[in-house]
Motif scaffolding. Sequence first.
Motif, PDB file in Angstrom:
ATOM      1  N   VAL A  34     -21.948  15.540  -6.303  1.00  0.00           N
ATOM      2  CA  VAL A  34     -21.315  16.937  -6.995  1.00  0.00           C
ATOM      3  C   VAL A  34     -21.702  16.244  -8.321  1.00  0.00           C
ATOM      4  N   ASP A  35     -21.538  15.602  -8.605  1.00  0.00           N
ATOM      5  CA  ASP A  35     -21.526  15.837 -10.983  1.00  0.00           C
ATOM      6  C   ASP A  35     -23.414  16.133 -10.958  1.00  0.00           C
ATOM      7  N   GLU A  36     -24.430  15.237 -10.307  1.00  0.00           N
ATOM      8  CA  GLU A  36     -25.006  15.485 -10.737  1.00  0.00           C
ATOM      9  C   GLU A  36     -25.690  16.868 -10.048  1.00  0.00           C
ATOM     10  N   ALA A  37     -25.149  17.328  -8.910  1.00  0.00           N
ATOM     11  CA  ALA A  37     -25.524  19.152  -8.184  1.00  0.00           C
ATOM     12  C   ALA A  37     -25.102  20.532  -9.850  1.00  0.00           C
ATOM     13  N   CYS A  68     -18.453  21.639  -4.242  1.00  0.00           N
ATOM     14  CA  CYS A  68     -19.455  21.607  -4.787  1.00  0.00           C
ATOM     15  C   CYS A  68     -19.608  23.097  -4.434  1.00  0.00           C
ATOM     16  N   LEU A  69     -19.893  23.820  -3.910  1.00  0.00           N
ATOM     17  CA  LEU A  69     -19.978  24.928  -3.368  1.00  0.00           C
ATOM     18  C   LEU A  69     -18.482  25.967  -4.267  1.00  0.00           C
ATOM     19  N   VAL A  70     -17.606  25.691  -4.027  1.00  0.00           N
ATOM     20  CA  VAL A  70     -16.304  26.429  -4.462  1.00  0.00           C
ATOM     21  C   VAL A  70     -16.714  26.601  -5.882  1.00  0.00           C
ATOM     22  N   GLU A  71     -17.093  25.271  -6.843  1.00  0.00           N
ATOM     23  CA  GLU A  71     -17.572  25.537  -8.366  1.00  0.00           C
ATOM     24  C   GLU A  71     -18.878  25.985  -8.742  1.00  0.00           C
ATOM     25  N   MET A  72     -19.285  26.205  -7.577  1.00  0.00           N
ATOM     26  CA  MET A  72     -20.641  26.743  -8.209  1.00  0.00           C
ATOM     27  C   MET A  72     -20.727  28.179  -8.275  1.00  0.00           C
ATOM     28  N   LEU A  73     -19.749  29.070  -7.062  1.00  0.00           N
ATOM     29  CA  LEU A  73     -19.565  30.629  -7.604  1.00  0.00           C
ATOM     30  C   LEU A  73     -18.621  30.321  -8.169  1.00  0.00           C
TER      31      LEU A  73
END
Length: 455
Positions: A34-37, A68-73
Amino acid sequence: MDNLLIVDDNEDVLTQLKWGLASESFNLHFAKNVDEALAQFRKVQPGVVTLDLGLPPHTDSSVEGFRCLVEMLKAGTSAKIIVITGNDERENALNAIKTGAYDFFRKPIDLDELRVIVRRAFHLHAIEREGRERGGANAAPLEDCGIVGSCRAMRNILALIDKVAASDVPILISGESGTGKELVARAIHAKSLRRKGPMVSINCGAIPENLLESEFFGHEKGAFTGAVSTVQGKVEYADNGTLFLDEIGELPVNLQVKILRFLQEMVIQRVGGRKDITVNVRIIAATNVDIPRAIEAGQFREDLYYRISVVNIHLPPLRERGEDVRMIADHFLRRISSEVGKELTGFTPEALAFLESYTWPGNIRELENKVRRAVVLANSSRVSAEDLGFGTGNGQDDSFLLTDKTLKEARAMIEKKMVLAALTKFEGNIVKASEALGISRPTMYDLLKKHEIEN
């Protein structure tokens, strides 16, 4: 060049995707957690992301992926996020879609199918980006209107839709039956300044001639036998919106004069009435008729043609759209299988070969009908050629596909065989055979002439 971010902690999967997508026209970026993403997401601002929900740590196989999905959104970008799950994680995939993911894909990964989904995602991302740059952020995305495709002709058409949508110029959409003319009309309305108003359709070829004028303009009580009350016409209902005149090439000549007056003055009179009624509508028309030829034959008024065709949009037949056939078939498969509650993952290689080699005389409408049939008949997770109505399963001899014939010759042979089969089944009835093939009667007559079939 657009950026694709691939998020997966499995080295084998990363290698597979790196190799399988290397030839595509976008830059590849990779992350294993997640951090890298999130760091890569902020740095390269990808247009599309493939996100494995099962990221480490694995205390719960989907927690990190959803984080990860939520942070990207939350970042508020227009990136299209495609989540990747295991075969037994359908609920996680659906929850991801509800959260805001663009699409989902299940392992094991089929590179051909994934390429189609990724290309569609980039295509939509590009359209939305162009719309924002032109100030159309509040308009509907074209895919929401059902338009799918990325061939050069369709890219030009999509760009033209964006250019003309905000104006009120009359538009004529031409093309063979089943090419999606009404979808284009609805897309123009959805992206126009009139999108909050109604879009009203009139099929000029489907309404009896003696009822057409009343259908257009309405009628007053007592105007004719059976007129027991005053009725508004479709033109009035379209006030402050869009009036879509479908199959305008079939409009009777005597009514063309009244339509021309209405278009010039934006004033109508109901049948049996004397009061002028002012309306404010945008006109979009569609036809599969060669109108310049109809003008020469005295079947269509030249002045009306120039009035409705300030901008012309011609839709190519499906047989000329290359890889779009597979993209559209995939779109129909996912939509229809969801509607009927089946879990279908794609097409077999044989089915894809038929989809890409067939000439589609009924165009997109015929393709949709075949995919719908296949979804109902499919007994496995992948649609076969037989499910689509091709191949040896329907009693046809397709061994000629393995000979040294060219692709064009093979397509023509499939087309001719299907026309002959339909005519045989319905004992030469052109209407029923055309309906079964998903094509119009004029198209059927063209095919009979093309293949020198006597009926």
